[in-house]
Design a protein around this motif. Structure first.
Motif, PDB file in Angstrom:
ATOM      1  N   GLU A 149      42.078  50.669  42.007  1.00 21.69           N
ATOM      2  CA  GLU A 149      41.220  50.513  40.131  1.00 21.69           C
ATOM      3  C   GLU A 149      41.868  49.005  40.125  1.00 21.69           C
ATOM      4  OE1 GLU A 149      41.229  54.119  38.174  1.00 21.69           O
ATOM      5  OE2 GLU A 149      39.160  54.986  39.461  1.00 21.69           O
ATOM      6  N   THR A 150      41.106  48.403  39.556  1.00 22.52           N
ATOM      7  CA  THR A 150      41.556  47.341  38.244  1.00 22.52           C
ATOM      8  C   THR A 150      42.389  48.251  36.813  1.00 22.52           C
ATOM      9  OG1 THR A 150      40.075  46.012  38.609  1.00 22.52           O
ATOM     10  CG2 THR A 150      41.361  45.969  36.691  1.00 22.52           C
ATOM     11  N   SER A 151      43.240  47.740  36.063  1.00 24.08           N
ATOM     12  CA  SER A 151      43.716  48.851  34.745  1.00 24.08           C
ATOM     13  C   SER A 151      44.222  46.776  34.241  1.00 24.08           C
ATOM     14  CB  SER A 151      45.050  49.684  35.618  1.00 24.08           C
ATOM     15  OG  SER A 151      45.566  49.917  34.297  1.00 24.08           O
ATOM     16  N   ILE A 152      43.849  46.609  33.045  1.00 22.15           N
ATOM     17  CA  ILE A 152      43.950  45.541  31.638  1.00 22.15           C
ATOM     18  C   ILE A 152      44.954  45.907  31.372  1.00 22.15           C
ATOM     19  CG2 ILE A 152      43.910  43.624  31.536  1.00 22.15           C
ATOM     20  CD1 ILE A 152      41.436  43.237  33.644  1.00 22.15           C
ATOM     21  N   SER A 153      46.474  45.587  30.774  1.00 21.56           N
ATOM     22  CA  SER A 153      46.520  45.818  29.749  1.00 21.56           C
ATOM     23  C   SER A 153      46.127  45.488  28.400  1.00 21.56           C
ATOM     24  CB  SER A 153      48.239  45.689  29.845  1.00 21.56           C
ATOM     25  OG  SER A 153      48.517  45.434  28.399  1.00 21.56           O
ATOM     26  N   PRO A 154      46.111  46.070  27.336  1.00 20.08           N
ATOM     27  CA  PRO A 154      45.417  45.398  26.322  1.00 20.08           C
ATOM     28  C   PRO A 154      45.989  44.368  25.417  1.00 20.08           C
ATOM     29  CG  PRO A 154      45.664  48.134  25.970  1.00 20.08           C
ATOM     30  CD  PRO A 154      46.373  47.723  26.802  1.00 20.08           C
ATOM     31  N   ASN A 155      47.273  44.576  25.991  1.00 22.91           N
ATOM     32  CA  ASN A 155      48.044  43.814  25.282  1.00 22.91           C
ATOM     33  C   ASN A 155      48.180  42.286  26.055  1.00 22.91           C
ATOM     34  OD1 ASN A 155      48.904  45.279  23.466  1.00 22.91           O
ATOM     35  ND2 ASN A 155      50.639  46.460  24.564  1.00 22.91           N
ATOM     36  N   VAL A 163      38.620  34.711  35.693  1.00 20.97           N
ATOM     37  CA  VAL A 163      38.290  35.358  37.159  1.00 20.97           C
ATOM     38  C   VAL A 163      38.875  36.096  37.942  1.00 20.97           C
ATOM     39  CG1 VAL A 163      36.643  35.916  39.213  1.00 20.97           C
ATOM     40  CG2 VAL A 163      36.153  33.728  37.833  1.00 20.97           C
ATOM     41  N   ILE A 164      38.389  38.274  37.470  1.00 23.74           N
ATOM     42  CA  ILE A 164      39.314  38.810  38.230  1.00 23.74           C
ATOM     43  C   ILE A 164      38.974  39.434  39.001  1.00 23.74           C
ATOM     44  CG2 ILE A 164      40.689  41.039  37.842  1.00 23.74           C
ATOM     45  CD1 ILE A 164      41.839  37.913  36.300  1.00 23.74           C
ATOM     46  N   ASP A 165      38.506  39.489  40.567  1.00 24.30           N
ATOM     47  CA  ASP A 165      38.194  39.671  41.452  1.00 24.30           C
ATOM     48  C   ASP A 165      38.677  40.492  43.194  1.00 24.30           C
ATOM     49  OD1 ASP A 165      36.034  40.025  43.810  1.00 24.30           O
ATOM     50  OD2 ASP A 165      36.871  38.247  44.791  1.00 24.30           O
ATOM     51  N   GLY A 166      38.585  42.179  42.970  1.00 19.50           N
ATOM     52  CA  GLY A 166      39.175  42.860  42.744  1.00 19.50           C
ATOM     53  C   GLY A 166      39.905  43.771  42.056  1.00 19.50           C
ATOM     54  N   PRO A 167      39.736  45.227  42.718  1.00 14.99           N
ATOM     55  CA  PRO A 167      41.287  45.656  41.999  1.00 14.99           C
ATOM     56  C   PRO A 167      42.517  45.372  42.092  1.00 14.99           C
ATOM     57  CG  PRO A 167      41.423  46.712  43.642  1.00 14.99           C
ATOM     58  CD  PRO A 167      40.653  45.718  44.265  1.00 14.99           C
ATOM     59  N   CYS A 168      42.914  44.534  40.147  1.00 11.57           N
ATOM     60  CA  CYS A 168      43.899  44.453  40.000  1.00 11.57           C
ATOM     61  C   CYS A 168      44.921  45.171  39.153  1.00 11.57           C
ATOM     62  CB  CYS A 168      43.770  43.064  38.910  1.00 11.57           C
ATOM     63  SG  CYS A 168      43.121  41.681  40.643  1.00 11.57           S
ATOM     64  N   ILE A 169      46.442  44.951  38.784  1.00  8.86           N
ATOM     65  CA  ILE A 169      46.547  45.351  37.642  1.00  8.86           C
ATOM     66  C   ILE A 169      47.479  44.515  36.554  1.00  8.86           C
ATOM     67  CG2 ILE A 169      49.109  47.429  36.957  1.00  8.86           C
ATOM     68  CD1 ILE A 169      48.334  48.637  39.339  1.00  8.86           C
ATOM     69  N   ILE A 170      47.209  44.390  35.301  1.00 11.11           N
ATOM     70  CA  ILE A 170      47.583  43.110  35.293  1.00 11.11           C
ATOM     71  C   ILE A 170      48.326  43.936  33.805  1.00 11.11           C
ATOM     72  CG2 ILE A 170      47.457  41.029  33.696  1.00 11.11           C
ATOM     73  CD1 ILE A 170      44.903  40.981  35.224  1.00 11.11           C
ATOM     74  N   GLU A 171      49.679  43.922  33.013  1.00 13.70           N
ATOM     75  CA  GLU A 171      50.612  44.539  32.365  1.00 13.70           C
ATOM     76  C   GLU A 171      50.566  43.834  31.344  1.00 13.70           C
ATOM     77  OE1 GLU A 171      51.410  47.633  33.353  1.00 13.70           O
ATOM     78  OE2 GLU A 171      52.820  48.266  35.436  1.00 13.70           O
ATOM     79  N   ASP A 172      51.391  45.007  30.000  1.00 14.68           N
ATOM     80  CA  ASP A 172      51.454  44.340  29.023  1.00 14.68           C
ATOM     81  C   ASP A 172      52.252  43.046  28.898  1.00 14.68           C
ATOM     82  OD1 ASP A 172      50.728  46.725  27.911  1.00 14.68           O
ATOM     83  OD2 ASP A 172      52.723  47.753  27.465  1.00 14.68           O
ATOM     84  N   GLY A 173      52.063  42.151  28.306  1.00 12.39           N
ATOM     85  CA  GLY A 173      52.030  40.455  27.769  1.00 12.39           C
ATOM     86  C   GLY A 173      51.866  39.793  28.583  1.00 12.39           C
ATOM     87  N   LYS A 181      42.024  32.561  39.174  1.00 13.79           N
ATOM     88  CA  LYS A 181      41.407  33.276  39.592  1.00 13.79           C
ATOM     89  C   LYS A 181      42.265  34.404  40.718  1.00 13.79           C
ATOM     90  CE  LYS A 181      38.115  34.435  42.764  1.00 13.79           C
ATOM     91  NZ  LYS A 181      36.606  33.871  44.521  1.00 13.79           N
ATOM     92  N   ILE A 182      42.237  35.756  39.770  1.00 14.96           N
ATOM     93  CA  ILE A 182      42.845  36.989  40.216  1.00 14.96           C
ATOM     94  C   ILE A 182      42.525  37.450  40.941  1.00 14.96           C
ATOM     95  CG2 ILE A 182      44.782  37.857  39.621  1.00 14.96           C
ATOM     96  CD1 ILE A 182      45.294  35.473  38.553  1.00 14.96           C
ATOM     97  N   LEU A 199      45.321  30.156  42.175  1.00 11.50           N
ATOM     98  CA  LEU A 199      44.590  31.111  42.359  1.00 11.50           C
ATOM     99  C   LEU A 199      45.894  32.160  43.286  1.00 11.50           C
ATOM    100  CD1 LEU A 199      42.790  32.200  44.378  1.00 11.50           C
ATOM    101  CD2 LEU A 199      43.628  30.916  46.355  1.00 11.50           C
ATOM    102  N   ILE A 200      45.452  33.978  42.903  1.00  9.97           N
ATOM    103  CA  ILE A 200      46.362  34.462  43.120  1.00  9.97           C
ATOM    104  C   ILE A 200      45.391  35.755  43.815  1.00  9.97           C
ATOM    105  CG2 ILE A 200      48.536  35.844  42.178  1.00  9.97           C
ATOM    106  CD1 ILE A 200      49.132  33.230  41.370  1.00  9.97           C
ATOM    107  N   ARG A 201      46.514  36.052  44.978  1.00  8.36           N
ATOM    108  CA  ARG A 201      45.942  36.977  45.829  1.00  8.36           C
ATOM    109  C   ARG A 201      46.368  38.252  46.686  1.00  8.36           C
ATOM    110  NH1 ARG A 201      45.231  34.471  51.371  1.00  8.36           N
ATOM    111  NH2 ARG A 201      45.617  32.110  50.574  1.00  8.36           N
ATOM    112  N   ASN A 202      46.292  39.002  46.396  1.00 10.35           N
ATOM    113  CA  ASN A 202      46.995  39.991  47.543  1.00 10.35           C
ATOM    114  C   ASN A 202      48.401  39.233  47.062  1.00 10.35           C
ATOM    115  OD1 ASN A 202      45.083  38.414  48.999  1.00 10.35           O
ATOM    116  ND2 ASN A 202      44.553  40.724  49.178  1.00 10.35           N
ATOM    117  N   CYS A 203      49.008  39.743  45.772  1.00  6.18           N
ATOM    118  CA  CYS A 203      50.286  39.454  45.519  1.00  6.18           C
ATOM    119  C   CYS A 203      50.419  40.563  44.794  1.00  6.18           C
ATOM    120  CB  CYS A 203      50.773  38.426  45.201  1.00  6.18           C
ATOM    121  SG  CYS A 203      50.438  36.442  45.210  1.00  6.18           S
ATOM    122  N   MET A 204      52.469  40.913  45.046  1.00  3.11           N
ATOM    123  CA  MET A 204      52.729  41.584  43.839  1.00  3.11           C
ATOM    124  C   MET A 204      53.660  40.926  43.166  1.00  3.11           C
ATOM    125  SD  MET A 204      53.761  45.598  44.954  1.00  3.11           S
ATOM    126  CE  MET A 204      52.649  46.306  46.364  1.00  3.11           C
TER     127      MET A 204
END
Length: 288
Positions: A149-155, A163-173, A181-182, A199-204
């Motif tokens: 699931e996608t979770s994007i910090s309000p910060n 473009v955010i395509d697919g499940p991503c976690i984007i943390e604070d700051g 494209k993510i 372009l960022i794909r399938n990364c930690m």
């Protein structure tokens, strides 16, 4: 927990640590993830940790204060395995441990990733972490199976043209510039920056990593605090902490003859990874 040999020393932040299980996946140390899985199944009361693994000991005490933790001396134990199997394929070296048969005394390799499925409730699947490509395999599997699931910090600050395509976690700051494209599944740690048109794909991507203009970063892992300037291509790679790339750098992930990729574990010790796609392993504090 049984200590075993691995070849990821160059990525470990604590140089005195013997275990690769302190490396983080989705911002959680592997050892914490593993024990969380086992505790949900068996309700752990006591853990025995090799005496030389001080970082692992601290992580367990901090995250599982209700569990009793003892140290044991590996010098008088047969558990310090030289786990350098002839077959270098990660999948070939995976194995299963029966829960029912080991309910009261479960022995697990410290350098490994564990998996548990409701479809196979009677056992735990174990992927040993010996070689760098084992860790790369585990990172990609966790992204596929656990980041759903996608979770994007309000910060976080994300440009409207990105473009955010697919499940991503984007943390604070986190700050993501225009026309990026993510592609998920992807994890971007706290305080990181993604430059325009990248372009960022399938990364930690670990905390406080800066990626510049027009880069392609694919299927790669960054410990954190890395600087990747403009026009870089980094694919199928493991990047340590505090690494700096010059502009227009690239990591090669396939051989021109399309054969399996060899890897030099130590000077003169070259082995076959068993993989036809694998990039660079760059240790902490390096400059390219």
């Amino acid at each position: 927990l049984r200590l075993s040999k691995h070849f990821l020393d160059s990525l470990l932040i604590d140089k005195d640590e013997l275990s690769a299980s302190s490396l983080k996946v989705l911002n959680q140390p592997i050892i914490v993830r593993n024990l969380g899985i086992v505790d949900r199944i068996l309700n752990i009361h006591r853990i025995k940790v090799p005496s030389k693994c001080s970082t692992v000991l601290r992580l367990i005490q901090d995250n599982f204060p209700e569990i009793s933790v003892d140290e044991y001396d590996t010098n008088n134990s047969n558990n310090n395995d030289d786990n350098t199997a002839a077959d270098t394929s990660t999948s070939a070296r995976s194995f299963r441990i029966s829960i029912q048969e080991n309910m009261n005394n479960l022995e697990l390799p410290l350098n490994s990733a564990l998996w548990y499925s409701q479809l196979e409730k009677d056992s735990i699947s174990v992927n040993p972490i010996v070689y760098p490509w084992d860790f790369h395999y585990i990172v990609q599997r966790i992204l596929r199976e656990e980041l759903t699931e996608t979770s994007i910090s309000p910060n976080a600050t994300i440009s409207k043209s990105t473009v955010i395509d697919g499940p991503c976690i984007i943390e604070d700051g986190v700050s993501i510039d225009d026309f990026c494209k993510i592609k998920g599944p992807t994890y971007i740690g706290k305080g990181s920056f993604i430059g325009m048109s990248s372009l960022i794909r399938n990364c930690m991507i670990g905390n406080n990593t800066r990626i510049g203009f027009n880069c392609e970063i694919g299927r790669s892992y960054f410990v954190g605090h890395d600087i990747i300037p403009h026009q870089n291509v980094i694919v199928d790679s493991l990047i340590g902490e505090n690494v700096w790339f010059g502009a227009y750098s690239a990591t090669l992930n396939v051989l021109f003859n399309r054969k399996k990729i060899p890897f030099e574990l130590a000077k003169g010790n070259i082995i076959d990874t068993g993989r036809d796609h694998f990039g660079a392993v760059i240790g902490n504090n390096c400059t390219i």
